[in-house]
Enzyme design. Structure first.
Site, PDB file in Angstrom:
ATOM      1  N   ASP A 256       0.866  -1.169   0.000  1.00 17.21           N
ATOM      2  CA  ASP A 256       0.000   0.000   0.000  1.00 17.21           C
ATOM      3  C   ASP A 256       0.911   1.229   0.000  1.00 17.21           C
ATOM      4  OD1 ASP A 256      -2.402   1.677   0.617  1.00 17.21           O
ATOM      5  OD2 ASP A 256      -1.310   1.925   2.507  1.00 17.21           O
ATOM      6  N   ALA A 257       0.403   2.351  -0.492  1.00 21.33           N
ATOM      7  CA  ALA A 257       1.242   3.547  -0.592  1.00 21.33           C
ATOM      8  C   ALA A 257       1.081   4.488   0.594  1.00 21.33           C
ATOM      9  CB  ALA A 257       0.935   4.291  -1.898  1.00 21.33           C
ATOM     10  N   TYR A 258      -0.108   5.054   0.746  1.00 17.98           N
ATOM     11  CA  TYR A 258      -0.316   6.137   1.710  1.00 17.98           C
ATOM     12  C   TYR A 258      -0.507   5.613   3.127  1.00 17.98           C
ATOM     13  CZ  TYR A 258      -0.652   8.843  -2.511  1.00 17.98           C
ATOM     14  OH  TYR A 258      -0.364   9.421  -3.718  1.00 17.98           O
TER      15      TYR A 258
ATOM     16  N   ARG B 242      -7.252  12.854   6.714  1.00 14.55           N
ATOM     17  CA  ARG B 242      -7.050  11.456   6.346  1.00 14.55           C
ATOM     18  C   ARG B 242      -8.342  10.651   6.498  1.00 14.55           C
ATOM     19  NH1 ARG B 242      -4.891   7.652   3.173  1.00 14.55           N
ATOM     20  NH2 ARG B 242      -4.268   5.773   4.296  1.00 14.55           N
TER      21      ARG B 242
ATOM     22  N   SER C 127      -2.494   1.038  -4.892  1.00  9.69           N
ATOM     23  CA  SER C 127      -2.970   2.194  -4.138  1.00  9.69           C
ATOM     24  C   SER C 127      -4.258   2.785  -4.683  1.00  9.69           C
ATOM     25  CB  SER C 127      -1.876   3.281  -4.161  1.00  9.69           C
ATOM     26  OG  SER C 127      -2.310   4.471  -3.558  1.00  9.69           O
ATOM     27  N   ASN C 128      -4.980   3.452  -3.778  1.00  9.87           N
ATOM     28  CA  ASN C 128      -6.113   4.278  -4.186  1.00  9.87           C
ATOM     29  C   ASN C 128      -5.665   5.492  -4.977  1.00  9.87           C
ATOM     30  OD1 ASN C 128      -8.265   2.826  -3.064  1.00  9.87           O
ATOM     31  ND2 ASN C 128      -8.178   3.899  -1.118  1.00  9.87           N
TER      32      ASN C 128
END
Length: 216
Positions: free
Chosen positions: A9-11, A40, A116-117
């Site tokens: 996942d990125a964030y 967030r 990722s989103n």
């Protein structure tokens, strides 16, 4: 581990989602942490609501809408501040353990991907700024399927592209809800619990829990 690769996942996992707000902390004041947390929460909430509605909008736009709400919620409705924070979001810092971990995994022969989103341009900017672009083999954005996590269609992008069963792929995320969904999808899950968060989603436990990427 007999896996063909790791998907991250990125964030919140690779990139610090609160880095933008911290860089303007002196200008914003002591409530910068609360504003960032609201930002967030709303960013994720908007993605889930959009998915359930069947009304996709790219993550960058949802990020902007979430920030607008957060600033208003905390009495800081300021267009210039909004613009500065959105600009900083393009270049979020990576956590200190990211680069050495990805370098080690690549040296060990693992394939590395981001799922990722985030929209493709967001992810490209973040990976280049953080210096990990050369360490990542594939970047998968939900923009390709027009639905956000936790839809199985998102995770299926990886198994289709890699022509692999989910059980052979490691998935790493700091988001417990993401780990629950990928456990159901049958990835080999690793929950990166940096903050010591309370365990939840008991029916879909992580395969492993770590507090730092160095533990992979």
């Amino acid at each position: 581990m007999a896996k063909i690769g790791y998907v991250f996942d990125a964030y919140g996992t690779l990139f610090d989602v609160h880095a933008a707000m911290r860089k303007l902390a002196d200008d914003i004041g002591p409530d910068h942490t609360a504003i960032s947390e609201t930002w967030r929460v709303k960013q994720l909430e908007y993605s889930w609501v959009r998915s359930l509605m069947g009304s996709y909008k790219e993550f960058w736009k949802l990020t902007g809408e979430a920030l607008e709400y957060a600033l208003k919620r905390h009495g800081r409705d300021d267009e210039k501040l909004h613009a500065k924070l959105m600009e900083l979001y393009w270049t979020l810092d990576a956590f200190d353990d990211v680069v050495p971990t990805l370098e080690r995994l690549r040296d060990d022969g693992y394939r590395i991907a981001i799922l990722s989103n985030g929209s493709p341009d967001m992810l490209q900017a973040a990976t280049e700024h953080s210096g990990i672009a050369a360490l990542v083999d594939d970047i998968f954005s939900v923009d390709a399927v027009k639905v956000f996590k936790t839809s199985p269609d998102v995770y299926r992008m990886v198994t289709d592209a890699w022509d692999s069963k989910a059980k052979k792929i490691g998935f790493v995320s700091s988001n417990r809800w993401d780990i629950a969904a990928t456990s159901k999808f049958e990835f080999k899950t690793v929950w990166l619990n940096r903050s010591g968060a309370v365990e939840e989603y008991q029916n879909y436990p992580p395969g492993k829990v770590i507090s730092s990427l160095g533990e992979l």
